[in-house]
Design a protein around this motif. Structure first.
Motif: not given
Ligand code: A2P
Length: 282
Positions: A184-185, A187-189, A194, A209, A211, A226-231, A234, A238
């Motif tokens: 959750y780097p 903060g889980h969005g 943000l 940005n 992030g 360990l950032p997560k993005s499906t976009n 981004r 990242n």
């Protein structure tokens, strides 16, 4: 991609792509392949995410050499205890379709923890696991387990971001040369994070940005993220954090955002009960 050196001299890419909560059988495959195309060389999965096989397939199909990709996975609670853990490690190797895993963690701090750790230590000595580590370990849990460990963990993966800075834990981990990894780097969005004015001001200044500012700060703190993005945009952004540097005053301003309050407390017995009930196989 910048790397950090672990306490056993292995190198780990400073930013990895996390696949927590991305389903198997397609979505994780697509996300992992997109991440590898975007330039990620560090993928963080877990037996408990139940998507190791998609990660493995994407790595194979990416055409990138296995040795150029850093794979992390984690043993789930159901496979704790020495004998079960040996099987769990083999299962991760099989699902990922690899003959070694770069970093393997004990995912949660419950059950027969040290029995499982012994199995990780043996697989480490055999070269099946290049580095081994822990996750969700607080100072008090560390004090409880550390004397039963022969191999010093390379990392401790915990909740970490500008709102959750784990100061006391970081000090103890530093003393033991254990690197922190941030789940959750971002903060889980979390919008509050943000859209935080300090972070947004820095984003304006550096033409990045929010992030990217957070991930750059984490990097300069010496923590793996360990950032997560499906976009896809981004996802690319990242890891585009190595062309600017926050100055000392800006680092301090970010440090001042700490609330000292993780959202997840591994010492809460309700978490132990809840997580111990999650089964990933028969
Ligand atoms: P999305 O998948 O639409 O990009 P964490 O890694 O802390 O769990 O945060 C993941 C969440 O943050 C996801 O909801 C993701 O949404 C969002 N996110 C990822 N990268 C950024 C970014 N650079 N700026 C804003 N939100 C982001």
């Amino acid at each position: 991609m910048k790397t950090f050196e672990l306490n056993n001299k292995q190198h780990i890419p400073a930013v990895g792509f996390g696949v927590f909560m991305i389903p198997n059988d397609g979505p994780t495959y697509d996300a992992t392949l997109a991440a590898l195309k975007a330039g990620y060389r560090h993928i963080d999965t877990a037996a408990g995410y139940m998507n190791e096989s998609d990660v493995g397939k994407a790595i194979k199909d990416s055409g990138i050499d296995r040795q150029d990709i850093f794979i992390t996975s984690k043993l789930w609670l159901q496979d704790y205890g020495y004998e079960n853990a040996k099987k769990g490690i083999e299962n991760s190797l099989r699902l990922l379709g690899v003959d070694y895993i770069d970093l393997y963690l004990l995912h949660q701090p419950y059950g027969d923890y040290l029995g499982a750790w012994k199995a990780l230590e043996e697989a480490y000595e055999e070269g099946k696991l290049k580095s081994i580590g822990i996750s969700n370990i607080t100072v008090s849990l560390w004090n409880q387990f550390k004397d039963g460990m022969k191999v010093m963990p390379a990392v401790n993966q915990v909740e970490f971001n500008p709102f959750v800075q784990q100061r006391e834990l970081r000090k103890v981990m530093d003393e033991n040369h254990i690197l922190l990894e941030a789940w959750y780097p971002l903060g889980h969005g979390n919008k509050e994070l943000l859209e935080n004015p300090v972070i947004c001001e820095l984003a304006d200044k550096y033409h990045k940005n929010a992030g990217q500012i957070i991930l750059r700060w984490i990097y300069q703190e010496g923590v793996i993220s360990l950032p997560k993005s499906t976009n896809p945009e981004r996802m690319k952004g990242n890891i585009d954090i190595f062309d600017f540097e926050l100055n000392a005053e800006e680092m301090e301003k970010m440090r001042a955002l700490d609330t000292g309050k993780p959202t997840h407390n591994p010492e809460d017995s309700a978490n132990e009960v809840r997580l111990s009930q999650l089964k990933i196989h028969d």
